[in-house]
Design a protein around this motif. Structure first.
Motif, PDB file in Angstrom:
ATOM      1  N   THR A  80       0.794  -1.205   0.039  1.00  0.00           N
ATOM      2  CA  THR A  80      -0.015   0.046   0.004  1.00  0.00           C
ATOM      3  C   THR A  80       0.847   1.139  -0.089  1.00  0.00           C
ATOM      4  OG1 THR A  80      -1.698   1.268   1.210  1.00  0.00           O
ATOM      5  CG2 THR A  80      -0.258  -0.086   2.321  1.00  0.00           C
ATOM      6  N   GLU A  81       0.396   2.427  -0.524  1.00  0.00           N
ATOM      7  CA  GLU A  81       0.895   3.668  -0.761  1.00  0.00           C
ATOM      8  C   GLU A  81       0.693   4.519   0.588  1.00  0.00           C
ATOM      9  OE1 GLU A  81       3.298   4.588  -3.479  1.00  0.00           O
ATOM     10  OE2 GLU A  81       3.198   2.643  -3.703  1.00  0.00           O
ATOM     11  N   VAL A  82      -0.338   3.948   1.298  1.00  0.00           N
ATOM     12  CA  VAL A  82      -0.770   4.905   2.439  1.00  0.00           C
ATOM     13  C   VAL A  82       0.393   5.157   3.419  1.00  0.00           C
ATOM     14  CG1 VAL A  82      -2.428   5.175   4.540  1.00  0.00           C
ATOM     15  CG2 VAL A  82      -3.175   3.919   2.213  1.00  0.00           C
ATOM     16  N   PRO A  83       0.629   6.490   3.655  1.00  0.00           N
ATOM     17  CA  PRO A  83       1.658   6.553   4.434  1.00  0.00           C
ATOM     18  C   PRO A  83       1.356   6.103   6.081  1.00  0.00           C
ATOM     19  CG  PRO A  83       0.588   8.697   3.937  1.00  0.00           C
ATOM     20  CD  PRO A  83      -0.035   7.375   3.263  1.00  0.00           C
ATOM     21  N   LEU A  84       2.294   5.348   6.635  1.00  0.00           N
ATOM     22  CA  LEU A  84       2.262   4.994   7.998  1.00  0.00           C
ATOM     23  C   LEU A  84       3.120   5.765   8.952  1.00  0.00           C
ATOM     24  CD1 LEU A  84       3.047   1.191   6.998  1.00  0.00           C
ATOM     25  CD2 LEU A  84       0.563   2.131   7.500  1.00  0.00           C
TER      26      LEU A  84
END
Ligand SMILES: [Zn+2]
Length: 202
Positions: A80-84
């Motif tokens: 996933t590209e969602v920033p953690l």
């Protein structure tokens, strides 16, 4: 573990050494490793799973504050590209919580929440009205020991410290209760105050 010393007895002498440590461990859910896995079937019989999980005794599990089940991570989530949240910001939060604890224990022999005894838990782990009714119902429904309850209060104090909150809120307490060993829990336990534990029984 709780006395933070280790005593070694031999024929002629007994020696006691300091042993203040943090225990971190991991185990498989069963001998094949796939019990509870949504994608791959476990090949162990229920009796073998039960025998395997009993290798860690109840009293030892009772002394481990945080139990977390780590399921398989799907490829989509890994990619996933969602920033953690970065390790840097997590570190800042942990340091803030540590700082809050050193201020709390200034002038005492304690360094952090984990070292609190029953007296300090009474003093520093006060609950609001909603929080006070939660442990009672949880203790009854989860058949929790007094020791487990003390540990939950200390953990709830740390969760509140990480959130930057001065008071332990019901949500902090409910989160701490969820980290108890699942073996002692039933599914869908109503803790009152709108909090429900919906954990699987393994
Ligand atoms: Zn298995």
């Amino acid at each position: 573990m709780e006395d933070r010393v280790v005593t070694i007895s031999r024929a002629k002498t007994t020696m006691t050494f300091p042993a203040n440590f943090m225990l971190v461990g991991a185990m498989n859910p069963c001998p094949c490793g796939y019990f509870g896995d949504p994608a791959k079937e476990c090949t162990c019989s229920p009796a073998i799973v039960a025998r395997y999980q009993k290798r860690l005794s109840g009293p030892l599990l009772d002394r481990i504050d945080i139990h977390v089940e780590v399921p398989r991570v799907e490829y989509d989530k890994l990619a996933t590209e969602v920033p953690l949240e970065s390790s840097h910001s997590i570190r800042a939060r942990v340091e803030g919580a540590r700082e809050r604890q050193s201020q709390r224990f200034t002038g005492t022999h304690l360094a952090c929440n984990a070292e609190m005894g029953p007296g300090e838990v009474r003093e520093y782990c006060q609950l609001d009205d909603g929080g006070r009714s939660l442990p009672r119902s949880a203790m009854q429904q989860l058949q929790m020991s007094a020791r487990a309850f003390q540990r939950i209060l200390k953990l709830a104090r740390t969760i509140a410290d990480l959130a930057g909150e001065g008071e332990i809120a019901t949500a902090h307490l409910a989160e701490a209760i969820q980290y108890r060993p699942r073996r002692q829990m039933g599914a869908g336990i109503d803790l009152g105050c709108g909090h429900e534990l919906s954990l699987e029984v393994v």
